[in-house]
Design an enzyme around this catalytic site. Structure first.
Site, PDB file in Angstrom:
ATOM      1  N   ASP A 168       7.124   0.964  -5.398  1.00 23.64           N
ATOM      2  CA  ASP A 168       8.588   0.368  -4.347  1.00 23.64           C
ATOM      3  C   ASP A 168       7.977  -0.373  -4.111  1.00 23.64           C
ATOM      4  O   ASP A 168       9.792  -1.364  -4.081  1.00 23.64           O
ATOM      5  CB  ASP A 168       8.217   1.991  -3.400  1.00 23.64           C
ATOM      6  CG  ASP A 168       8.603   3.141  -3.853  1.00 23.64           C
ATOM      7  OD1 ASP A 168       8.753   3.844  -5.269  1.00 23.64           O
ATOM      8  OD2 ASP A 168       8.594   3.748  -3.743  1.00 23.64           O
TER       9      ASP A 168
ATOM     10  N   GLY B 225      14.536   9.407  -2.691  1.00 19.62           N
ATOM     11  CA  GLY B 225      13.779   8.688  -3.411  1.00 19.62           C
ATOM     12  C   GLY B 225      14.071   7.648  -3.916  1.00 19.62           C
ATOM     13  O   GLY B 225      13.665   6.714  -5.074  1.00 19.62           O
TER      14      GLY B 225
ATOM     15  N   SER C 221      14.488   3.559  -0.155  1.00 21.10           N
ATOM     16  CA  SER C 221      14.761   2.865   0.824  1.00 21.10           C
ATOM     17  C   SER C 221      13.786   2.656   2.006  1.00 21.10           C
ATOM     18  O   SER C 221      13.567   1.158   2.419  1.00 21.10           O
ATOM     19  CB  SER C 221      15.281   4.502   1.875  1.00 21.10           C
ATOM     20  OG  SER C 221      14.766   4.113   2.929  1.00 21.10           O
TER      21      SER C 221
ATOM     22  N   ALA D 188      10.882   1.437   1.467  1.00 19.74           N
ATOM     23  CA  ALA D 188      10.081  -0.242   0.739  1.00 19.74           C
ATOM     24  C   ALA D 188      11.435  -1.122   0.640  1.00 19.74           C
ATOM     25  O   ALA D 188      10.840  -2.347   1.327  1.00 19.74           O
ATOM     26  CB  ALA D 188      10.448   0.202  -1.058  1.00 19.74           C
TER      27      ALA D 188
HETATM   28  O1  PMV Z   1      10.098   8.445  -3.570  1.00 22.50           O
HETATM   29  P1  PMV Z   1       9.991   7.349  -3.212  1.00 22.50           P
HETATM   30  O2  PMV Z   1      11.077   6.508  -3.687  1.00 22.50           O
HETATM   31  O3  PMV Z   1       9.161   6.951  -1.885  1.00 22.50           O
HETATM   32  O4  PMV Z   1       9.105   6.894  -4.721  1.00 22.50           O
HETATM   33  C1  PMV Z   1       7.655   7.968  -4.899  1.00 22.50           C
HETATM   34  C2  PMV Z   1       6.963   6.921  -6.023  1.00 22.50           C
HETATM   35  C3  PMV Z   1       5.585   8.065  -5.933  1.00 22.50           C
HETATM   36  O5  PMV Z   1       4.832   7.285  -7.471  1.00 22.50           O
HETATM   37  C4  PMV Z   1       5.956   9.431  -5.739  1.00 22.50           C
HETATM   38  C5  PMV Z   1       4.412   7.544  -4.840  1.00 22.50           C
HETATM   39  C6  PMV Z   1       3.945   5.981  -5.290  1.00 22.50           C
HETATM   40  O6  PMV Z   1       3.278   5.535  -3.937  1.00 22.50           O
HETATM   41  O7  PMV Z   1       3.815   5.428  -6.191  1.00 22.50           O
END
Ligand code: PMV
Length: 307
Positions: free
Chosen positions: A129, A83, A86, A88
């Site tokens: 991200d 989360g 990584s 991105a």
């Molecule tokens: O967990 P990550 O780093 O993939 O963050 C995702 C963020 C979300 O809001 C859940 C999805 C998005 O694309 O905004």
């Protein structure tokens, strides 16, 4: 050629941002670095670009029309599936090094290409991200254009305006559950709930309001209010089905020594973070509750050439 890009922490608004609600993020001082050099065949870390772990890198190569073949080396301090952005960071750093081959790095162009890559690989997403990795620092995503606009990104009927947000210098303590959860299915699950349950749609809107209140409280350095808003945001995300008992354990362990704590990113495992002025104590409490914890600060640098 080489370039780097930061990981990120979503402070408020994950998932809601996919529906066009506001969200607030900050780049963090854990970075991905990508090196490229001409070679007789396309390789990533010495292996084929067709391996599933390189799907973001492969798409980035296709998007950028980079002259090849190239040997690509990836080094990342951002834990994957946690989360913390990584994929991105790796996508943006890859695009950064490929663009450097052709001349210069333009963050808005890289932010748009990286969002396309993420969308194609992961499915429904927001640009938070990828834009945070490209821009560095604090980022406020809004439905409309306001002061401090960096760029806007469109997809289907949705449009996001990405603004520079100035955040106070604070320590964030991250707690990683060690449970890796893919973002795509979690985003799809929230969409499915919102489509059939008006309560879930209301939770998404409330998260949008929390984000704006949170931004104001941060500007006023009212960390007590920021903490309460984080706690409420966590409860709403759990209601939307993206919580996890391990996240709740770490959040509960962190709260007595912090202003507030919430999951960050896609959830379903992954990480939480706490806002605290006692980072060692909070990190210790998270560890005692079974999480891997580390302290990070904001990183003002976005995508950047190395050397
Ligand atoms: O967990 P990550 O780093 O993939 O963050 C995702 C963020 C979300 O809001 C859940 C999805 C998005 O694309 O905004």
């Amino acid at each position: 050629m080489a370039a780097s890009a930061p990981g990120k922490l979503i402070l408020f608004g994950e998932h809601a941002v996919v529906f066009g609600e506001p969200a607030l993020s900050t780049a963090i001082n854990l970075r991905a670095e990508v090196f490229v050099r001409p070679h007789r065949e396309w390789l990533a870390d010495g292996a084929s670009l067709d391996e599933p772990r390189f799907r973001y890198v492969k798409k980035a190569v296709e998007k950028s029309n980079a002259p090849g073949p190239l040997w690509i080396e990836i080094r990342s301090m951002v834990p994957s599936g946690a989360g913390l952005g990584s994929s991105a960071a790796v996508t943006v750093a890859t695009l950064g090094s490929l663009h450097s081959l052709a001349g210069s790095i333009d963050p808005p162009t890289i932010a748009r290409e990286a969002f396309d890559v993420e969308h194609e690989v992961q499915g429904r997403a927001s640009p938070i991200d990828t834009s945070t990795a490209a821009a560095g620092g604090g980022l406020l995503v809004l439905r409309d254009k306001q002061e401090n606009l960096l760029w806007s990104i469109e997809r289907d009927s949705r449009r996001w305006f990405l603004h520079r947000a100035v955040l106070p210098p604070v320590d964030f303590v991250i707690g990683n559950t060690g449970i890796s959860a893919a973002t795509g299915p979690l985003v799809a699950k929230v969409k499915e709930r919102v489509d059939r349950d008006p309560g879930a749609a209301a939770a998404i809107r409330e998260i949008g309001e929390i984000t704006l209140d949170g931004m104001r409280a941060l500007e006023q350095r009212d960390l007590v209010s920021v903490g309460h808003l984080m706690d409420r945001n966590h409860a709403l995300l759990t209601e939307l089905g993206v919580g996890h008992p391990a996240l709740d354990r770490l959040v509960s362990a962190a709260r007595p020594s912090s202003y507030g704590a919430k999951l960050t990113g896609a959830g379903g495992g992954g990480s939480m973070f706490a806002l605290t002025d006692r980072p060692s104590k909070t990190a210790e409490a998270i560890r005692a509750a079974g999480g891997k914890s580390f302290v990070v600060q904001a990183d003002s640098r976005g995508v950047a050439k190395i050397g």
